[in-house]
Design a protein around this motif. Structure first.
Motif, PDB file in Angstrom:
ATOM      1  N   LEU A 109       0.817  -1.204   0.000  1.00 24.78           N
ATOM      2  CA  LEU A 109       0.000   0.000   0.000  1.00 24.78           C
ATOM      3  C   LEU A 109       0.854   1.259   0.000  1.00 24.78           C
ATOM      4  N   ARG A 110       1.966   1.228   0.731  1.00 27.80           N
ATOM      5  CA  ARG A 110       2.880   2.375   0.714  1.00 27.80           C
ATOM      6  C   ARG A 110       3.470   2.589  -0.683  1.00 27.80           C
ATOM      7  N   LEU A 111       3.853   1.497  -1.325  1.00 24.47           N
ATOM      8  CA  LEU A 111       4.399   1.603  -2.683  1.00 24.47           C
ATOM      9  C   LEU A 111       3.357   2.161  -3.644  1.00 24.47           C
ATOM     10  N   ARG A 112       2.128   1.744  -3.484  1.00 24.09           N
ATOM     11  CA  ARG A 112       1.052   2.258  -4.315  1.00 24.09           C
ATOM     12  C   ARG A 112       0.931   3.773  -4.149  1.00 24.09           C
ATOM     13  N   ASP A 113       1.062   4.245  -2.934  1.00 25.00           N
ATOM     14  CA  ASP A 113       0.896   5.664  -2.654  1.00 25.00           C
ATOM     15  C   ASP A 113       2.073   6.504  -3.128  1.00 25.00           C
ATOM     16  N   GLU A 114       3.216   5.870  -3.368  1.00 25.91           N
ATOM     17  CA  GLU A 114       4.373   6.614  -3.874  1.00 25.91           C
ATOM     18  C   GLU A 114       4.169   6.857  -5.328  1.00 25.91           C
TER      19      GLU A 114
END
Length: 114
Positions: A109-114
């Motif tokens: 999810l963090r990677l998606r938000d980057e």
């Protein structure tokens, strides 16, 4: 009312030994995100107690949806059925065997938000 943010689609085939643990760990991770979610389990024709255990989980949690196939159609069909039923803004597919731990989901999810 805010809509569902994450739909997690999980195909299962004879995973009675993992259903409860998978559900509990996944819910803990998803609740920690603070975003609305749903979990869509797709029973791909299991011949063990997978479906019965899924029913017990779903009975106590309206965020859980179950799709049951009368016979085994394969992982791709199960994933597609789950995706078609998903109502979240984002869809994540996981396997039901716990080889990919639910605790890794926040990284995705963090990677998606980057």
């Amino acid at each position: 009312m805010k809509g569902i943010e994450h739909s997690v689609v999980i195909p299962l085939l004879n995973e009675e030994g993992n259903v409860r643990e998978l559900y509990e760990r996944l819910v803990a991770v998803l609740e920690a995100t603070g975003a609305p979610f749903e979990i869509i389990f797709v029973d791909d024709g299991s011949r063990d107690a997978t479906f019965t255990l899924l029913q017990a989980v779903a009975k106590g949690d309206p965020r859980v949806k179950i799709i049951r196939f009368a016979r085994n159609y394969g992982q791709e069909a199960a994933v597609q059925a789950g995706i078609l039923r998903a109502s979240g803004r984002f869809i994540v597919q996981m396997d039901g065997d716990l080889q990919n731990p639910p605790e890794e989901l926040p990284k995705l999810l963090r990677l998606r938000d980057e």
